[in-house]
Design a protein around this motif. Structure first.
Motif, PDB file in Angstrom:
ATOM      1  N   VAL A   5      38.058  24.551  57.039  1.00  0.00           N
ATOM      2  CA  VAL A   5      38.310  23.785  58.253  1.00  0.00           C
ATOM      3  C   VAL A   5      37.392  24.244  59.375  1.00  0.00           C
ATOM      4  N   GLY A   6      37.027  23.293  60.236  1.00  0.00           N
ATOM      5  CA  GLY A   6      36.186  23.594  61.378  1.00  0.00           C
ATOM      6  C   GLY A   6      34.730  23.715  60.987  1.00  0.00           C
ATOM      7  N   GLY A   7      33.930  24.088  61.941  1.00  0.00           N
ATOM      8  CA  GLY A   7      32.493  24.192  61.714  1.00  0.00           C
ATOM      9  C   GLY A   7      31.733  23.946  62.996  1.00  0.00           C
ATOM     10  N   ASN A   8      30.586  23.297  62.877  1.00  0.00           N
ATOM     11  CA  ASN A   8      29.723  23.136  64.036  1.00  0.00           C
ATOM     12  C   ASN A   8      29.054  21.771  64.000  1.00  0.00           C
ATOM     13  N   ALA A   9      28.169  21.551  64.936  1.00  0.00           N
ATOM     14  CA  ALA A   9      27.572  20.232  65.175  1.00  0.00           C
ATOM     15  C   ALA A   9      26.628  19.819  64.054  1.00  0.00           C
ATOM     16  N   PRO A  30      33.351  19.738  75.569  1.00  0.00           N
ATOM     17  CA  PRO A  30      31.999  19.664  76.117  1.00  0.00           C
ATOM     18  C   PRO A  30      30.999  19.545  74.976  1.00  0.00           C
ATOM     19  N   PRO A  31      29.848  18.953  75.207  1.00  0.00           N
ATOM     20  CA  PRO A  31      28.898  18.727  74.109  1.00  0.00           C
ATOM     21  C   PRO A  31      28.342  20.036  73.580  1.00  0.00           C
ATOM     22  N   SER A  32      28.109  20.056  72.261  1.00  0.00           N
ATOM     23  CA  SER A  32      27.455  21.195  71.644  1.00  0.00           C
ATOM     24  C   SER A  32      25.964  21.139  71.943  1.00  0.00           C
TER      25      SER A  32
END
Length: 650
Positions: A216-220, A42-44
């Motif tokens: 690794v990973g993160g946010n919009a 789903p969109p951030s």
């Protein structure tokens, strides 16, 4: 790799068939995940904020339950007042609307089902701790350049700080944008800005077997702040440094384009004995974790080079402990199993067969992982007890709100023992966001955090300034002493880690959505750029003159197969004993020290009365005890460490 993907994919389909709730999490089949390498989500919201669970509205069983039985494991007031019925994971509806059978589901805040109603095992309250005879000292030494959300000690002896996209830092890059990462040199106390390509907000990380630091990973992306930074949810970032090649110093993060198989905000990472990386948990979009579709309670495997095998597999302990499922504590044990702890629950997990080997009784007390994280350490390993693991978890809190009490209790467990059970102890005060760091003398130091509140922007008060020193070799009830105190609040987004010289670097505290430099009634605790060094008791006062010197290793490329190497060094007159510590600091963030471990190695050759020593040192027997990657060798004489030297373990 095809065999690994096929095995993971088969289990992926099997577990989805078992759990309708997990099926809703994953919008791609195993085949399409393998083909695309990216899981849809789903969109951030693409904001700088975070969801907040808040305090529970009621601790009593709900009287408005509809009697309609859940079909996906969600329940309670926010899920049409459904009840759990005979939901296979348990029939208690937790305060945040998930079915299960743990004390997190059935204890305080249970909405319906067989609530414990206060019958959960009690955890001990605060225990006074005497002042350490040599408490150590804090000193401000520099400025970090960027907020220190994530950190690690690099093989060049410098510290990398890694932050999210911000509208202010102390460093600008050549392109005119702010730097969100910095390489800090403890020798000069100066930072150098580093660039990256994707937003690393609340990433996880580890070291690759070749010594490269991995995030690794993160946010919009936040285009309205910095249009040059892309989506970090599936990002994989590499930073290579060397103890022998200074030309690498100051080089920016490398992101060649390989991605995680699914979006992960708040993942944990553990390097395995074969060099692969186990990446677990996270949010798909950074939105409300009480809504099932936002969550990613799965794991995936990265190759030793940092490429995903392309499949995200549901992990039952994470599925079951939503919404307290992110940033789990994970420790690799001597038999190759993983100890995984999340919320209040723990298990031994076999990565090779993708099965749970054993579950343990819930740790009494409050929540211990995000957003009420405490700290966890794998206590020092040695051959004296056949490298048996002894794991400690301290602190935590009751719920994600500024009013939440924090937990003073600690649990300690030997998970491979036949009768493994939690031994309970407690700190002098409740502490959330407290982080434990091993010291070369075998003790552990617990720093940072708060006495009230939780993780999240503006959700903590009552900063805890005092260092707590833990000596696990002493009898229960005599293990804690209090050390020196700082004057700097180290709250959300703080770090602490050991440097080569045996001191601890302490940095961070950015409990605001974007940097704020001046305290106010609205933001009493603001962005902290000051870097401190904590000098432990073993280097305080006259101990500083007792360091071993002139350390020479016969090799800096070591193998965890019981091979031997030699260490030569000079000791002060009258020295009695020496230990050799093999130390890995790991990836530090949010009071979680991913991959952190230390082993005391067997030695022979000590000559009593001699000031010039040469020991033969035996490496651990395998990569389960010492996973491949960069380590520091510390020579510790009568409890005082020499300046450490980086080695590469394979």
């Amino acid at each position: 790799m095809a065999d690994v993907v096929r095995r993971l994919g088969m289990h992926f389909v099997t577990l989805l068939d078992r759990t309708a709730g997990a099926a809703q999490l994953v919008s791609t089949s195993a085949a399409s995940a393998t083909a695309s390498g990216v899981q849809s989500r789903p969109p951030s919201s693409s904001t700088t904020g975070e969801p907040v669970l808040g305090a529970p509205t009621s601790t009593a069983a709900s009287s408005s339950a509809t009697g309609v039985i859940t079909t996906d494991g969600t329940c309670g007031a926010t899920n049409n007042n459904m009840v759990c019925g005979n939901w296979y994971q348990g029939s208690c509806c937790s305060m945040y609307g998930y079915c299960g059978n743990t004390t997190a589901h059935c204890g305080d805040g249970c909405q319906s089902g067989p609530c414990l109603k206060g019958a959960a095992p009690a955890a001990p309250g605060p225990s006074p701790a005497p002042a350490n005879a040599n408490p150590g000292a804090f000193a401000v030494v520099g400025q970090a350049g960027v907020p220190a959300m994530h950190a690690g000690l690099l093989p060049n002896g410098r510290v990398v700080f890694l932050d999210k996209v911000e509208n202010y830092t102390q460093i600008k890059l050549a392109n005119g944008q702010y730097a969100y990462s910095a390489e800090y040199d403890p020798a000069t106390n100066k930072p150098v800005g580093l660039a990256y390509k994707t937003n690393s907000f609340c990433a996880g990380g580890s070291f690759l077997p070749n010594g490269t630091f991995l995030a690794v990973g993160g946010n919009a992306p936040l285009d309205f702040i910095d249009p040059t930074i892309g989506d970090g949810f599936t990002g994989i970032r590499f930073l290579t440094r060397s103890s022998t090649d200074a030309s690498l110093n100051g080089q920016s993060w490398v992101e060649p384009g390989n991605k995680l198989s699914s979006a992960r905000w708040y993942p944990s990472v553990q390097t395995m004995a074969d060099g692969t990386l186990f990446v677990a948990s996270g949010s798909l979009n950074g939105l409300d974790p009480t809504v099932l579709v936002n969550n990613n309670p799965t794991y995936e495997i990265l190759s030793p080079q940092g490429s995903s095998h392309g499949v995200s597999v549901p992990m039952e302990i994470l599925v079951k402990n939503q919404p307290y499922y992110m940033y789990p504590f994970m420790h690799l044990l001597r038999d190759g199993s993983l100890f995984v702890f999340v919320s209040k629950s723990s298990e031994l997990f076999n990565v090779a067969t993708n099965t749970t080997i054993r579950t343990f009784a819930d740790l009494p007390g409050d929540y211990r992982t995000y957003p009420n994280s405490g700290g966890s350490v794998l206590l020092p390993l040695s051959s004296a007890d056949d490298w048996s693991p002894d794991i400690m978890i301290c602190g935590g809190g009751a719920y994600q709100d500024i009013t939440s009490p924090t937990d003073p209790s600690c649990g300690r467990i030997q998970p491979l023992a036949a009768n493994a059970a939690w031994e309970l102890d407690s700190m002098p005060e409740g502490r959330g966001m407290v982080e434990g760091t091993l010291l070369p003398d075998g003790t552990a130091i617990f720093l940072n955090g708060c006495n009230r509140g939780a993780q999240g922007f503006g959700l903590a008060q009552g900063p805890t300034f005092e260092a707590l020193i833990y000596n696990g070799s002493k009898p229960l009830g005599q293990r804690w002493t209090t050390g020196a105190s700082t004057t700097i609040a180290r709250l959300y987004h703080s770090v602490a880690l050991l440097l080569l010289d045996g001191t601890l670097l302490v940095a961070g505290s950015n409990p605001v959505a974007q940097p704020v430099l001046t305290p106010s009634a609205q933001n009493p605790f603001v962005t902290e750029f000051r870097v401190e060094v904590y000098t432990p008791p073993y280097l305080q006062g006259s101990n500083a003159n007792k360091r071993p010197t002139d350390v020479v290793l016969s090799s800096k490329n070591l193998v965890a197969d019981s091979q031997t190497f030699t260490v030569g060094f000079t000791v002060p007159s009258g020295a009695q004993t020496a230990k050799i510590a093999l130390y890995h600091g790991g990836f530090v963030t949010h009071s979680v020290h991913m991959g952190h471990r230390m082993a005391f190695l067997d030695t022979t050759g000590w000559v009593s009365g001699s000031t010039v020593q040469k020991l033969t040192v035996k490496m651990p027997p395998n990569g389960n005890v010492a996973p491949p990657g960069p380590y520091v060798v510390y020579v510790v004489v009568d409890g005082v460490p020499a300046v450490g030297q980086f080695v590469q373990v394979s």
